[in-house]
Design a protein around this motif. Structure first.
Motif, PDB file in Angstrom:
ATOM      1  N   ASN A 104      -7.821   3.188  -2.142  1.00 51.42           N
ATOM      2  CA  ASN A 104      -7.951   4.564  -1.554  1.00 51.42           C
ATOM      3  C   ASN A 104      -7.733   5.762  -2.541  1.00 51.42           C
ATOM      4  O   ASN A 104      -7.400   6.865  -2.091  1.00 51.42           O
ATOM      5  CB  ASN A 104      -6.656   4.233  -0.543  1.00 51.42           C
ATOM      6  CG  ASN A 104      -5.197   4.487  -1.409  1.00 51.42           C
ATOM      7  OD1 ASN A 104      -5.152   4.590  -2.546  1.00 51.42           O
ATOM      8  ND2 ASN A 104      -4.423   3.700  -0.597  1.00 51.42           N
ATOM      9  N   CYS A 123      -2.728   3.494   6.833  1.00 55.49           N
ATOM     10  CA  CYS A 123      -3.975   3.562   7.838  1.00 55.49           C
ATOM     11  C   CYS A 123      -3.599   3.161   9.169  1.00 55.49           C
ATOM     12  O   CYS A 123      -3.290   1.870   9.334  1.00 55.49           O
ATOM     13  CB  CYS A 123      -5.078   3.216   7.291  1.00 55.49           C
ATOM     14  SG  CYS A 123      -5.498   4.088   5.603  1.00 55.49           S
ATOM     15  N   CYS A 172      -5.415  -0.271   9.877  1.00 52.37           N
ATOM     16  CA  CYS A 172      -4.790  -1.347   8.950  1.00 52.37           C
ATOM     17  C   CYS A 172      -3.202  -1.821   8.945  1.00 52.37           C
ATOM     18  O   CYS A 172      -3.252  -3.023   9.202  1.00 52.37           O
ATOM     19  CB  CYS A 172      -5.412  -1.070   7.733  1.00 52.37           C
ATOM     20  SG  CYS A 172      -4.903  -2.294   6.358  1.00 52.37           S
ATOM     21  N   MET A 173      -2.499  -0.898   8.967  1.00 54.14           N
ATOM     22  CA  MET A 173      -1.144  -1.398   8.625  1.00 54.14           C
ATOM     23  C   MET A 173      -0.290  -0.828   9.910  1.00 54.14           C
ATOM     24  O   MET A 173      -0.628   0.005  10.691  1.00 54.14           O
ATOM     25  CB  MET A 173      -0.654  -0.649   7.572  1.00 54.14           C
ATOM     26  CG  MET A 173      -1.298  -1.643   6.223  1.00 54.14           C
ATOM     27  SD  MET A 173      -0.592  -0.841   4.798  1.00 54.14           S
ATOM     28  CE  MET A 173       1.038  -1.560   4.583  1.00 54.14           C
ATOM     29  N   CYS A 223       0.818  -1.080  -0.023  1.00 50.60           N
ATOM     30  CA  CYS A 223       0.165   0.137  -0.082  1.00 50.60           C
ATOM     31  C   CYS A 223       0.739   1.046  -0.007  1.00 50.60           C
ATOM     32  O   CYS A 223       2.017   1.192   0.718  1.00 50.60           O
ATOM     33  CB  CYS A 223      -0.849  -0.061   1.151  1.00 50.60           C
ATOM     34  SG  CYS A 223      -2.167   1.252   1.057  1.00 50.60           S
TER      35      CYS A 223
HETATM   36 FE1  SF4 Z   1      -3.855   0.780   2.829  1.00 49.90          FE
HETATM   37 FE2  SF4 Z   1      -5.369   2.076   4.118  1.00 49.90          FE
HETATM   38 FE3  SF4 Z   1      -6.454   0.477   2.299  1.00 49.90          FE
HETATM   39 FE4  SF4 Z   1      -4.922  -0.689   4.432  1.00 49.90          FE
HETATM   40  S1  SF4 Z   1      -6.991   0.630   4.519  1.00 49.90           S
HETATM   41  S2  SF4 Z   1      -4.690  -1.274   2.380  1.00 49.90           S
HETATM   42  S3  SF4 Z   1      -3.681   1.102   4.783  1.00 49.90           S
HETATM   43  S4  SF4 Z   1      -5.365   2.309   2.212  1.00 49.90           S
END
Ligand code: SF4
Ligand code: SAM
Length: 338
Positions: A108, A36, A39-40, A32
């Motif tokens: 995104n 975020c 998430c990450m 990515c």
């Molecule tokens: Fe990337 Fe955010 Fe989508 Fe997770 S939620 S994959 S960090 S854009």
């Protein structure tokens, strides 16, 4: 998108709770371009080597094998799908698989403005875009990156091509709860639907404890105070995760994906494919079914379907968040495919 419908589906993928599976979320990468918080992780991430990703041709073959047993609704996701080169090639390949009913993309939108023409020409019409804030400083805090203007340009570009992207927002109490009303106004002004997804325990830092999550109920009360009464709309398709509401005094729709507080597992029709070719029957599942052996030098659709059946047969009734037995899955959202 042009699709050639199959006349009959043979022996569909039905689990032990009588749920028939129709949808496949295909992760095309675990990489990515933003980070975020929900998430990450903040630090370095170990991504899959590119050589381990399924090729587009392998994904096409896999879909060819699964369509005859009823998997006809596809969504491309990631990680961020648009960081993988030439995703439009995959859209084109999948569009020409007979029986595919729909192909959607979740993005995104950081790279959408520059790719929209190719994606549109390949036949893509259905896009979900993540948008959690309209404030630069909050975007930076939430995603640990700059780039809100690119996301907004991506939304504009999709709208200019005549598409109606759905916007998806995740709210965290201490970061972007205040943005909710502004996000609704942004969507309504553009005649787009915005859906609020409850924050789920899939963050890579493992910091979810429920306190940062805004439940659908809480958010609906806040929005009612601001915009007036809301009316719940009938769910046309029970397998869709969102409960939509219209406003009594405004035109437009807002959706709520209350995955934690009001799970909709009873109508779930989804399977997931990780970028390296493992099938999962739930975001929160612990097991994965390896489809790679049937996609490599020798394509074996029968064995692949058999493995998919094993995956479906093992599906639990519900994800169980909030129960004492619940444990967050090892794979976090960007490595599963949301
Ligand atoms: Fe990337 Fe955010 Fe989508 Fe997770 S939620 S994959 S960090 S854009
Ligand atoms: N990168 C793309 C994007 O963000 O739209 C696609 C992949 S992302 C994993 C898919 C969706 O999952 C996004 O709408 C994102 O907001 C959502 N998501 C990620 N982590 C989440 C979490 N912990 N709880 C709820 N939704 C989450």
């Amino acid at each position: 998108m042009q699709s050639i419908p199959l006349p009959t589906i043979n022996n569909p993928l039905v689990d032990s709770f009588q749920r028939t599976h129709r949808s496949l979320r295909i992760s095309v990468t675990d990489r990515c371009n933003i980070r975020c918080q929900y998430c990450m992780p903040a630090g370095l991430v170990q991504f899959l080597p590119r050589s381990q990703l399924l090729t587009y041709e392998q994904i096409e073959r896999l879909v060819q094998a699964l369509v005859p047993v009823g998997i006809t609704r596809l969504r491309l996701t990631g990680g961020e799908p648009l960081v993988r080169a030439k995703v439009e090639t995959l859209v084109k390949l999948l569009s020409s698989v007979p029986g595919v009913e729909s192909i959607a993309l979740t993005t995104n939108a950081m790279l959408l403005a520059e790719q929209i023409d190719e994606l549109f020409d390949a036949g893509l019409r259905n896009i979900n875009i993540s948008l959690d804030t309209l404030r630069d400083s909050v975007f930076k805090k939430l995603t640990r990156r700059d780039g809100l203007e690119k996301v907004l340009a991506g939304i504009d570009a999709a709208v200019k091509r005549g598409l109606k992207p759905k916007l998806n927002a995740v709210l965290l109490r201490d970061i972007n709860l205040e943005d909710a009303a502004e996000l609704v106004e942004f969507a309504l002004e553009r005649q787009l639907t915005i859906r609020f997804i409850e924050y789920m325990p899939l963050d890579a830092d493992g910091s979810w404890d429920g306190t940062q999550m805004i439940s659908g109920d809480e958010l609906r009360s806040l929005l009612k105070k601001r915009f007036g009464p809301m009316v719940m709309l009938d769910r046309e398709d029970p397998s869709r995760p969102s409960t939509n509401f219209s406003f009594q005094n405004l035109s437009g729709t807002v959706g709520f994906i209350d995955s934690v507080s009001q799970p909709f597992c009873g109508a779930c029709d989804r399977l997931r494919l990780t970028a390296e070719g493992l099938m999962r029957n739930c975001l929160f599942g612990k097991e994965e079914w390896d489809l790679r052996p049937f996609l490599q030098s020798e394509f074996n659709p029968e064995r692949l379907v058999e493995r998919a059946r094993e995956c479906v047969a093992s599906k639990f009734a519900a994800h169980g968040i909030g129960t004492p037995e619940f444990v967050s899955p090892e794979r976090t959202m960007h490595r599963i495919g949301g």
